[in-house]
Each structure stands twice: as C-alpha cells, then as structure tokens.
Write a protein that holds these residues in place. Structure first.
Motif, PDB file in Angstrom:
ATOM      1  N   LYS A 155      -0.527  -4.945   2.494  1.00  0.00           N
ATOM      2  CA  LYS A 155      -0.619  -6.589   2.128  1.00  0.00           C
ATOM      3  C   LYS A 155       0.450  -6.892   0.901  1.00  0.00           C
ATOM      4  O   LYS A 155       0.638  -5.887  -0.025  1.00  0.00           O
ATOM      5  N   THR A 177      -0.040  -3.476  -1.290  1.00  0.00           N
ATOM      6  CA  THR A 177      -1.309  -2.543  -1.353  1.00  0.00           C
ATOM      7  C   THR A 177      -1.239  -1.730  -0.319  1.00  0.00           C
ATOM      8  O   THR A 177      -0.318  -1.566   0.524  1.00  0.00           O
ATOM      9  N   ALA A 178      -2.320  -0.757  -0.675  1.00  0.00           N
ATOM     10  CA  ALA A 178      -2.414   0.358   0.301  1.00  0.00           C
ATOM     11  C   ALA A 178      -2.651  -0.084   1.854  1.00  0.00           C
ATOM     12  O   ALA A 178      -2.472   0.822   2.754  1.00  0.00           O
ATOM     13  N   ASP A 179      -3.268  -1.105   2.066  1.00  0.00           N
ATOM     14  CA  ASP A 179      -3.282  -1.692   3.405  1.00  0.00           C
ATOM     15  C   ASP A 179      -2.068  -2.352   3.958  1.00  0.00           C
ATOM     16  O   ASP A 179      -2.319  -3.181   5.038  1.00  0.00           O
ATOM     17  N   ARG A 193       4.631   0.627  -2.503  1.00  0.00           N
ATOM     18  CA  ARG A 193       3.286   0.787  -2.699  1.00  0.00           C
ATOM     19  C   ARG A 193       3.076   0.614  -4.417  1.00  0.00           C
ATOM     20  O   ARG A 193       3.637   1.246  -4.852  1.00  0.00           O
TER      21      ARG A 193
END
Length: 181
Positions: free
Chosen positions: A104, A100-102, A16
């Motif tokens: 990706k 990323t947080a999502d 992350r």
C-alpha cells in the motif's frame, strides 16, 4: 549569480518503507540514477562536469536514505526531472520508501529521515525564503477547477503523506508516518 527557486517538492522513491536502496557498493542516489537512466532522463554534459559527474540521469536534487544520509543529485539551479511541468526553478527531494510491506502507498519514514528532511528544509527555506513547499501529489492538475487538488485528482500518492499537515503540526517526526520496523 542569483538562483531563483520557487518550489521545493518532496517525493518518495515508491519502494519498501524502512529498506535502504544502497546495495552492491552503490548509494541510494546511484540506484535512483540508474532507474532514471532507464526512463530516459539525462543531465547535460556541462551540468555533469560541474556537479556530481557520476550521476548522469538522476532527476532529484537530494535523496534521503533510511539512515538519514542526505545525498546530492542535481545541483541547485539545475533544472530537475521530478515533476512534469514544475521542474524549472524547483528543488526535488526524494525520501527512500513510500510503500508498506503489503504494497500500500503509505509513506513511513525513519526518525532519521524525518530529522534529515526537517534540517534540509530549514536550510533551503533560509536560502530560498520565497519558495513554497509541496508534496509531489500537490502538483497534480486541478481537474474540476475548484482551486484545490483532492485525492481523486492525484496523479500519484507521492510522498504518501500530507506535507502541509506535517509542516503545520510543528513536529519534526510525523508520528502517523513513522516507520517502526
């Protein structure tokens, strides 16, 4: 003894963005060392005794955590374990982050990491002026034989930014890949 270094390869930890790996009294390099041990990486006993004896498996030569701390892993000149087929005469640098947080693959690194990477590369370029700098993905196989490694040929997105675009920009901080929290 002259050390021959032909490649400097930038990686990401595929963790992350903006989140340190240091935890429970372990540094980021020690956490990565435990991951590499689980994958079966192993440094020789002689190399361990000579340099960083507490890191028995780490494949990288440097790790840059989110606060800009630069930790050593393997000794320069010691064969790494960071890019299959390109470990001899190379230096592996791992930036903590990349996801990323999502979920990706879009490397966003802190300003401290960008400065640390920039300073480290300046130092390494002075020591090894003939070495070429790559992103891990740039060393993927050229599947269609056209002399260019394109997105569809990448084995990994790592380090999740275009290293040459960043270097050519002349900017220390890659604004398109700056972690903003």
């Amino acid at each position: 003894m002259t050390i021959q270094i032909n490649k400097i390869v930038i990686h990401c930890s595929a963790t992350r963005n903006g989140k340190s790996l240091a935890r429970n009294g372990l540094t980021a390099a020690q956490v990565i060392d435990s991951w590499h041990k689980q994958r079966g990486f192993k440094r020789t006993e002689a190399n361990r005794k000579d340099f960083n004896p507490n890191l028995g498996s780490i494949g990288y030569h440097y790790v840059i955590d989110i606060d800009g701390t630069v930790e050593t892993g393997r000794k320069i000149g010691e064969t790494g374990a960071h890019v299959k087929g390109h470990n001899t005469n190379s230096i592996g640098i791992c930036l903590v982050g990349g996801i990323t947080a999502d979920g990706k693959n879009h490397g966003e690194y802190t300003a401290q990491q960008w400065w640390a990477l920039y300073d480290l590369l300046l130092n390494l370029e002075q020591r090894f002026p003939h070495a070429k700098i790559y992103g891990h993905r740039d060393l993927s196989p050229d599947l269609n034989g056209d002399g260019k490694i394109t997105r569809n040929e990448w084995l990994k997105d790592c380090p999740c930014f275009d290293v040459w675009q960043w270097l050519d920009s002349g900017e220390v901080i890659n604004v398109d890949h700056l972690f903003k929290g």
